[in-house]
Design an enzyme around this catalytic site. Structure first.
Site, PDB file in Angstrom:
ATOM      1  N   PHE A  11       0.836  -1.207   0.000  1.00  0.00           N
ATOM      2  CA  PHE A  11       0.000   0.000   0.000  1.00  0.00           C
ATOM      3  C   PHE A  11       0.873   1.262   0.000  1.00  0.00           C
ATOM      4  O   PHE A  11       0.915   2.014  -0.990  1.00  0.00           O
ATOM      5  CB  PHE A  11      -0.933  -0.078   1.223  1.00  0.00           C
ATOM      6  CG  PHE A  11      -1.567   1.219   1.635  1.00  0.00           C
ATOM      7  CD1 PHE A  11      -2.201   2.034   0.704  1.00  0.00           C
ATOM      8  CD2 PHE A  11      -1.540   1.619   2.977  1.00  0.00           C
ATOM      9  CE1 PHE A  11      -2.780   3.240   1.102  1.00  0.00           C
ATOM     10  CE2 PHE A  11      -2.128   2.805   3.373  1.00  0.00           C
ATOM     11  CZ  PHE A  11      -2.738   3.620   2.434  1.00  0.00           C
ATOM     12  N   VAL A  57      13.302 -10.108   1.967  1.00  0.00           N
ATOM     13  CA  VAL A  57      14.446  -9.315   2.449  1.00  0.00           C
ATOM     14  C   VAL A  57      15.029  -9.858   3.747  1.00  0.00           C
ATOM     15  O   VAL A  57      16.051  -9.365   4.219  1.00  0.00           O
ATOM     16  CB  VAL A  57      14.107  -7.804   2.603  1.00  0.00           C
ATOM     17  CG1 VAL A  57      13.741  -7.189   1.270  1.00  0.00           C
ATOM     18  CG2 VAL A  57      13.036  -7.572   3.660  1.00  0.00           C
ATOM     19  N   LEU A  73      10.319  -0.641   4.045  1.00  0.00           N
ATOM     20  CA  LEU A  73       8.896  -0.730   4.374  1.00  0.00           C
ATOM     21  C   LEU A  73       8.426  -2.175   4.517  1.00  0.00           C
ATOM     22  O   LEU A  73       7.295  -2.418   4.932  1.00  0.00           O
ATOM     23  CB  LEU A  73       8.062  -0.076   3.258  1.00  0.00           C
ATOM     24  CG  LEU A  73       8.189   1.433   3.061  1.00  0.00           C
ATOM     25  CD1 LEU A  73       7.891   1.804   1.622  1.00  0.00           C
ATOM     26  CD2 LEU A  73       7.236   2.180   3.974  1.00  0.00           C
ATOM     27  N   TYR A 145       4.816  -7.400  16.354  1.00  0.00           N
ATOM     28  CA  TYR A 145       4.945  -6.207  15.502  1.00  0.00           C
ATOM     29  C   TYR A 145       5.614  -5.080  16.285  1.00  0.00           C
ATOM     30  O   TYR A 145       6.612  -4.503  15.843  1.00  0.00           O
ATOM     31  CB  TYR A 145       3.557  -5.791  15.036  1.00  0.00           C
ATOM     32  CG  TYR A 145       3.523  -4.616  14.085  1.00  0.00           C
ATOM     33  CD1 TYR A 145       4.070  -4.704  12.806  1.00  0.00           C
ATOM     34  CD2 TYR A 145       2.914  -3.410  14.457  1.00  0.00           C
ATOM     35  CE1 TYR A 145       4.022  -3.630  11.927  1.00  0.00           C
ATOM     36  CE2 TYR A 145       2.858  -2.340  13.592  1.00  0.00           C
ATOM     37  CZ  TYR A 145       3.410  -2.448  12.329  1.00  0.00           C
ATOM     38  OH  TYR A 145       3.356  -1.382  11.458  1.00  0.00           O
TER      39      TYR A 145
HETATM   40  P1  NAD Z   1       1.532  -3.530   3.176  1.00  0.00           P
HETATM   41  O1  NAD Z   1       1.251  -4.857   3.783  1.00  0.00           O
HETATM   42  O2  NAD Z   1       0.644  -3.055   2.094  1.00  0.00           O
HETATM   43  O3  NAD Z   1       3.027  -3.459   2.646  1.00  0.00           O
HETATM   44  C1  NAD Z   1       4.068  -4.240   3.147  1.00  0.00           C
HETATM   45  C2  NAD Z   1       4.857  -4.747   1.957  1.00  0.00           C
HETATM   46  O4  NAD Z   1       6.002  -5.479   2.417  1.00  0.00           O
HETATM   47  C3  NAD Z   1       4.067  -5.713   1.087  1.00  0.00           C
HETATM   48  O5  NAD Z   1       4.239  -5.377  -0.262  1.00  0.00           O
HETATM   49  C4  NAD Z   1       4.655  -7.078   1.400  1.00  0.00           C
HETATM   50  O6  NAD Z   1       4.515  -7.987   0.342  1.00  0.00           O
HETATM   51  C5  NAD Z   1       6.099  -6.692   1.683  1.00  0.00           C
HETATM   52  N1  NAD Z   1       6.838  -7.629   2.536  1.00  0.00           N
HETATM   53  C6  NAD Z   1       6.489  -8.090   3.769  1.00  0.00           C
HETATM   54  N2  NAD Z   1       7.459  -8.896   4.248  1.00  0.00           N
HETATM   55  C7  NAD Z   1       8.443  -8.940   3.308  1.00  0.00           C
HETATM   56  C8  NAD Z   1       9.693  -9.589   3.225  1.00  0.00           C
HETATM   57  N3  NAD Z   1      10.160 -10.368   4.218  1.00  0.00           N
HETATM   58  N4  NAD Z   1      10.454  -9.420   2.117  1.00  0.00           N
HETATM   59  C9  NAD Z   1      10.003  -8.646   1.099  1.00  0.00           C
HETATM   60  N5  NAD Z   1       8.820  -7.994   1.127  1.00  0.00           N
HETATM   61  C10 NAD Z   1       8.045  -8.139   2.216  1.00  0.00           C
HETATM   62  O7  NAD Z   1       1.552  -2.491   4.391  1.00  0.00           O
HETATM   63  P2  NAD Z   1       1.729  -0.917   4.396  1.00  0.00           P
HETATM   64  O8  NAD Z   1       0.575  -0.348   5.095  1.00  0.00           O
HETATM   65  O9  NAD Z   1       2.074  -0.414   3.051  1.00  0.00           O
HETATM   66  O10 NAD Z   1       2.990  -0.769   5.363  1.00  0.00           O
HETATM   67  C11 NAD Z   1       4.292  -0.510   4.868  1.00  0.00           C
HETATM   68  C12 NAD Z   1       5.222  -0.248   6.040  1.00  0.00           C
HETATM   69  O11 NAD Z   1       4.787   0.908   6.762  1.00  0.00           O
HETATM   70  C13 NAD Z   1       5.305  -1.386   7.024  1.00  0.00           C
HETATM   71  O12 NAD Z   1       6.633  -1.526   7.464  1.00  0.00           O
HETATM   72  C14 NAD Z   1       4.434  -0.933   8.167  1.00  0.00           C
HETATM   73  O13 NAD Z   1       4.848  -1.482   9.386  1.00  0.00           O
HETATM   74  C15 NAD Z   1       4.644   0.576   8.123  1.00  0.00           C
HETATM   75  N6  NAD Z   1       3.481   1.289   8.709  1.00  0.00           N
HETATM   76  C16 NAD Z   1       2.316   1.390   8.008  1.00  0.00           C
HETATM   77  C17 NAD Z   1       1.240   2.046   8.606  1.00  0.00           C
HETATM   78  C18 NAD Z   1      -0.087   2.229   7.889  1.00  0.00           C
HETATM   79  O14 NAD Z   1      -1.018   2.766   8.490  1.00  0.00           O
HETATM   80  N7  NAD Z   1      -0.224   1.854   6.634  1.00  0.00           N
HETATM   81  C19 NAD Z   1       1.342   2.536   9.919  1.00  0.00           C
HETATM   82  C20 NAD Z   1       2.550   2.364  10.600  1.00  0.00           C
HETATM   83  C21 NAD Z   1       3.625   1.759   9.981  1.00  0.00           C
END
Ligand code: NAD
Ligand code: UDP
Length: 337
Positions: A11, A57, A73, A145
């Site tokens: 996202f 990763v 991310l 988490y």
């Molecule tokens: P998301 O689940 O859409 O994106 C996470 C991405 O990481 C996905 O594309 C997934 O396939 C990839 N991924 C997960 N584990 C992986 C691995 N081991 N190797 C390679 N790729 C991997 O979530 P998001 O909302 O886009 O969140 C992105 C980042 O932002 C995350 O680290 C999350 O903790 C942080 N975050 C998001 C929010 C929010 O509200 N969206 C809030 C706080 C923190």
């Protein structure tokens, strides 16, 4: 710049890749597609500056060519996702973070960590500023988490202090917008999908808990602002417009014209009671502030979800919930099956 974005098909990652390309950077996306989707980046695949590699990763991976910056991310991010994949979540914050820090350090590249407001746990201070150390249950179901992100922050600071790495930490508060997965279990995607599908909106607990929701475009501007400095942070990135979950449900019903009733379900264990970012540091040091009001952001999100194909497949598993006796549902709603 050539920027490595881990989690770039997710996202936030897909919006970040797009914004980087739009301003003339090139992007190497690394993703295992565990929660990311090819459709999020399909429109970028033909751009000359964009490359995507499928990899985990937390394993070994190689990035050839120059690297000027790394944004990490990659991690399961929604409570439903990290409840389902606890060990992968811990690995993404620990091994994944170290692999990407090492990559950045080898190239003398800027490194930005996507941390989270969850490092504050169920906060005893309100609003939360960056000086607050948090109130996290280290063995509760959310700990995989919360603690993985706290460890990732510690690792990032250790690389900065001991390896002179150029690092920055963003503590991201709840962010919403187009490209959320309809079944990621997060509150905005769930309410909007349910309202569009004319289903009852599932409010956990009595809906009195609060969140402060940030529209994705604002968040991405904040990440870019941090990327373009050498500042360590941490910086809260979010929107300080705080709402109860119940108010949010009512707003979504109004914006979608849905009459769907609210269905009260037990509160997940350790669900934070209140959350609102203090944004003074980001404003003063990054010159950043959110611009999109909640109602406007929700309108855009509803409009996007309305264009998506039917979504009622693979409903997510429900998160771990409180025992019925302490569920806080006030006896108003059915318990989950
Ligand atoms: P998301 O689940 O859409 O994106 C996470 C991405 O990481 C996905 O594309 C997934 O396939 C990839 N991924 C997960 N584990 C992986 C691995 N081991 N190797 C390679 N790729 C991997 O979530 P998001 O909302 O886009 O969140 C992105 C980042 O932002 C995350 O680290 C999350 O903790 C942080 N975050 C998001 C929010 C929010 O509200 N969206 C809030 C706080 C923190
Ligand atoms: N929530 C809810 N109904 C849902 C999904 C979430 O009431 O269908 C609540 C959840 O209990 C929490 C808030 O909405 O209090 C935000 O949940 P989300 O999973 O989006 O993010 P969190 O801030 O908990 O990581």
């Amino acid at each position: 710049m050539r920027v490595v974005v881990s989690g770039g098909s997710g996202f936030l990652g897909s919006h970040l890749c797009e914004a980087l390309l739009r301003r003339g950077d090139s992007v190497r996306c690394l993703d295992d597609f565990s929660s990311g989707r090819a459709s999020n980046i399909a429109h970028l695949m033909h751009e000359p500056g964009f490359e995507c590699t499928t990899c985990d990763v937390t394993d070994r991976f190689r990035v050839s060519g120059p690297v000027d910056a790394v944004v990490h991310l990659a991690s399961p991010a929604s409570p439903f996702d990290y409840a389902r994949r606890p060990l992968e979540t811990l690995a993404a914050g620990s091994r994944g973070t170290e692999n990407l820090l090492r990559l950045a350090a080898e190239h003398h590249a800027r490194f930005v960590l996507a941390s989270t407001s969850e490092v504050y746990g169920d906060p005893t201070e309100h609003p939360q500023d960056e000086e607050y150390w948090g109130n996290v249950n280290p063995i509760g179901p959310r700990s995989v988490y919360d603690e993985s992100k706290r460890f990732a922050e510690a690792l990032t600071m250790a690389y900065r202090r001991s390896r002179d790495a150029d690092t920055g930490i963003a503590r991201i508060f709840n962010t919403y917008g187009p490209r959320m997965r309809a079944h990621d279990g997060r509150v905005v995607s769930t309410f909007v999908r349910q309202a569009l599908d004319k289903e009852p909106l599932t409010v956990f607990g009595d809906g009195g808990q609060t969140r402060s929701l940030c529209y994705v475009d604002d968040l991405i501007r904040g990440l870019l602002a941090l990327l373009d400095t050498s500042l360590p942070g941490p910086y809260n990135l979010g929107n300080s417009e705080e709402r109860t979950v119940r108010e949010l449900a009512e707003l979504v019903l109004r914006l979608t014209g849905s009459a769907g009733p609210l269905r009260f379900l037990p509160l997940p264990v350790d669900d934070p009671t209140r959350r609102r970012p203090a944004l003074a540091r980001a404003r003063e040091e990054l010159g950043w502030r959110p611009r999109v009001p909640l109602e406007e952001g929700l309108r855009r999100t509803v409009a996007w979800f309305a264009t998506q194909p039917a979504t009622s497949v693979h409903p997510p598993e429900r998160p771990v919930t409180q025992p019925a006796a302490t569920s806080g549902d006030g006896g108003r709603g059915p318990l989950p099956s």
